[in-house]
Design a protein around this motif. Structure first.
Motif, short mmCIF file in Angstrom:
data_model
loop_
_atom_site.label_atom_id
_atom_site.label_comp_id
_atom_site.label_asym_id
_atom_site.label_seq_id
_atom_site.Cartn_x
_atom_site.Cartn_y
_atom_site.Cartn_z
N GLU A 174 0.84 -1.21 0.00
CA GLU A 174 0.00 0.00 0.00
C GLU A 174 0.87 1.25 0.00
O GLU A 174 0.56 2.23 -0.70
CB GLU A 174 -0.92 0.00 1.21
N CYS A 175 1.95 1.23 0.77
CA CYS A 175 2.87 2.37 0.79
C CYS A 175 3.44 2.64 -0.60
O CYS A 175 3.51 3.80 -1.04
CB CYS A 175 4.01 2.12 1.77
N LEU A 176 3.90 1.59 -1.26
CA LEU A 176 4.46 1.75 -2.61
C LEU A 176 3.44 2.39 -3.55
O LEU A 176 3.79 3.29 -4.33
CB LEU A 176 4.89 0.38 -3.15
N GLU A 177 2.22 1.93 -3.48
CA GLU A 177 1.19 2.48 -4.36
C GLU A 177 0.96 3.96 -4.06
O GLU A 177 0.82 4.78 -4.98
CB GLU A 177 -0.12 1.69 -4.20
N MET A 178 0.93 4.32 -2.80
CA MET A 178 0.74 5.72 -2.40
C MET A 178 1.88 6.59 -2.92
O MET A 178 1.65 7.68 -3.47
CB MET A 178 0.65 5.81 -0.88
N VAL A 179 3.11 6.12 -2.77
CA VAL A 179 4.27 6.88 -3.25
C VAL A 179 4.22 7.05 -4.76
O VAL A 179 4.42 8.16 -5.28
CB VAL A 179 5.57 6.19 -2.81
N HIS A 180 3.94 5.98 -5.48
CA HIS A 180 3.93 6.05 -6.93
C HIS A 180 2.83 6.98 -7.44
O HIS A 180 3.06 7.78 -8.37
CB HIS A 180 3.76 4.65 -7.52
N ILE A 181 1.65 6.90 -6.86
CA ILE A 181 0.55 7.77 -7.27
C ILE A 181 0.92 9.24 -7.05
O ILE A 181 0.69 10.10 -7.92
CB ILE A 181 -0.74 7.41 -6.51
N CYS A 182 1.49 9.55 -5.90
CA CYS A 182 1.84 10.93 -5.60
C CYS A 182 2.96 11.43 -6.51
O CYS A 182 2.94 12.58 -6.96
CB CYS A 182 2.24 11.08 -4.13
N GLU A 183 3.93 10.58 -6.78
CA GLU A 183 5.02 10.99 -7.67
C GLU A 183 4.51 11.21 -9.09
O GLU A 183 4.92 12.16 -9.77
CB GLU A 183 6.12 9.94 -7.65
N GLN A 184 3.61 10.35 -9.56
CA GLN A 184 3.04 10.52 -10.89
C GLN A 184 2.23 11.82 -10.99
O GLN A 184 2.22 12.49 -12.03
CB GLN A 184 2.16 9.33 -11.24
N ALA A 185 1.58 12.18 -9.89
CA ALA A 185 0.78 13.40 -9.86
C ALA A 185 1.60 14.64 -9.50
O ALA A 185 1.07 15.74 -9.49
CB ALA A 185 -0.38 13.24 -8.87
N ASN A 186 2.89 14.42 -9.19
CA ASN A 186 3.78 15.51 -8.76
C ASN A 186 3.24 16.21 -7.52
O ASN A 186 3.28 17.44 -7.40
CB ASN A 186 4.00 16.52 -9.89
N VAL A 187 2.76 15.40 -6.58
CA VAL A 187 2.20 15.88 -5.32
C VAL A 187 3.07 15.38 -4.18
O VAL A 187 3.36 14.18 -4.10
CB VAL A 187 0.75 15.37 -5.15
N PRO A 188 3.52 16.24 -3.27
CA PRO A 188 4.35 15.78 -2.15
C PRO A 188 3.54 14.97 -1.15
O PRO A 188 2.38 15.27 -0.87
CB PRO A 188 4.87 17.08 -1.53
N LEU A 189 4.19 13.95 -0.60
CA LEU A 189 3.58 13.07 0.38
C LEU A 189 4.44 13.08 1.64
O LEU A 189 5.63 12.76 1.60
CB LEU A 189 3.47 11.65 -0.17
N TYR A 190 3.84 13.47 2.76
CA TYR A 190 4.53 13.56 4.04
C TYR A 190 3.88 12.58 5.04
O TYR A 190 2.69 12.29 4.93
CB TYR A 190 4.45 14.97 4.60
N VAL A 191 4.66 12.12 6.00
CA VAL A 191 4.16 11.15 6.98
C VAL A 191 4.51 11.63 8.39
O VAL A 191 5.58 12.20 8.61
CB VAL A 191 4.73 9.75 6.71
#
Length: 332
Positions: free
Chosen positions: A110-127
């Motif tokens: 699930e983490c991998l999918e979240m990272v890939h989606i955000c990178e494809q959308a050029n959206v930063p993801l913070y935890v």
């Protein structure tokens, strides 16, 4: 590079519950160039009560409505982990920076999918691994980097807690923290994730990990005992034992180097002890902020506004999920 076309981060919170009372969301109202403009919870009475008490102008019972609101340009997801992935994807599709509670998700996949989606959308993801920004943990990292205890050799973690059958949302059957379907695991996922993530920050990524788990007390479905050993990419070795049905509480981590050691509590006060041969122990104590996530949220705000970098992002946080999964075994 700014992550939003605005000079103020206007936060919307999905899942405004206990963690948002003091730990996190109030910081969004207090920091410069930051506002908490909207909150969401499915229970209308509870979300309205939160908004009224905290002076938040908008409240929603529908997460999609909050994500799509023009008033909101950044999303904080404060739900249990089983909802993280879907809400992160929706925030990314809306083009809005997203801050998600820890653990990042139930599984590494699930983490991998979240990272890939955000990178494809050029959206930063913070935890929300906020210990990376707390003053005593920053000091620990500085002492290591300055070579005060020499080359790091190994790490030992010991965390014991009495059996908790009514923590969080009530009885075990109602407590998402000990429901693997909602949390990915039990209190190990909830608490050890902080410990392992900080070690990733201070010592670099863990390359291999393994362990054994047990449910000794049988009070809920999740594991209540974990033992592990792990190795960092640098060659540093580590071991840990976590019991959540012990008779006596203990929170003790020691980082051993060739010249000395640093010991600290992960969940206690802002203290650490530096031990060097033939010298008296040195004690360091730091005041912790009332809103414990405030230092990290400030760094995230700076990152979003293009004037700094956050130390906790999706790619770092997903490594912690991978380590926990390697220790506990892949989910069925």
């Amino acid at each position: 590079m700014k992550k939003i076309n605005d000079d103020t981060v206007r936060w919307g919170v999905i899942g405004v519950g206990d963690v948002c009372e003091v730990k996190s969301a109030p910081a969004m109202q207090l920091l410069p160039d930051s506002e908490l403009v909207a909150v969401m919870r499915r229970d209308e009475a509870k979300v309205k009560d939160y908004a009224d008490r905290h002076g938040v102008s908008q409240w929603f019972t529908d997460a999609d409505a909050l994500i799509q609101s023009d008033s909101v340009n950044a999303i904080y997801i404060a739900t249990p982990p089983h909802l993280h992935k879907d809400f992160v994807i929706k925030a990314a599709e809306a083009g809005k920076p997203v801050y998600v509670e820890k653990p990042m998700a139930r599984t590494y996949a699930e983490c991998l999918e979240m990272v890939h989606i955000c990178e494809q959308a050029n959206v930063p993801l913070y935890v929300a691994y906020y210990r990376r920004a707390l003053p005593h943990f920053v000091k620990i990292k500085e002492l290591i980097e300055e070579g005060v205890i020499g080359e790091i050799r190994h790490v030992q973690i010991l965390l014991n807690q009495p059996l908790m059958t009514a923590v969080g949302d009530g009885a075990p059957q109602d407590n998402w923290r000990v429901n693997p379907a909602l949390a990915g695991g039990g209190y190990f996922y909830d608490l050890a994730s902080h410990q392992l993530d900080f070690l990733d920050y201070a010592l670099g990524p863990i390359s291999t990990a393994s362990g054994a788990v047990a449910n000794q007390a049988g009070a809920y479905a999740a594991e209540d005992m974990v033992v592990a050993h792990f190795q960092f990419e640098s060659g540093v070795m580590g071991s840990g034992a976590w019991s959540f049905s012990a008779g006596e509480a203990c929170d003790h981590t020691v980082i051993y180097g060739a010249k000395g050691s640093i010991s600290y509590e992960t969940f206690g006060a802002g203290k650490l002890v530096l031990s060097l041969p033939d010298q008296e122990d040195q004690f360091f104590e730091f005041d912790l902020p009332k809103h414990i996530q405030m230092p990290l949220i400030e760094l995230i705000n700076d990152d979003i506004l293009g004037r700094g970098l956050s130390p906790s992002i999706g790619r770092s946080a997903m490594r912690t999920n991978k380590v926990m999964e390697d220790i506990c075994g892949s989910p069925s």
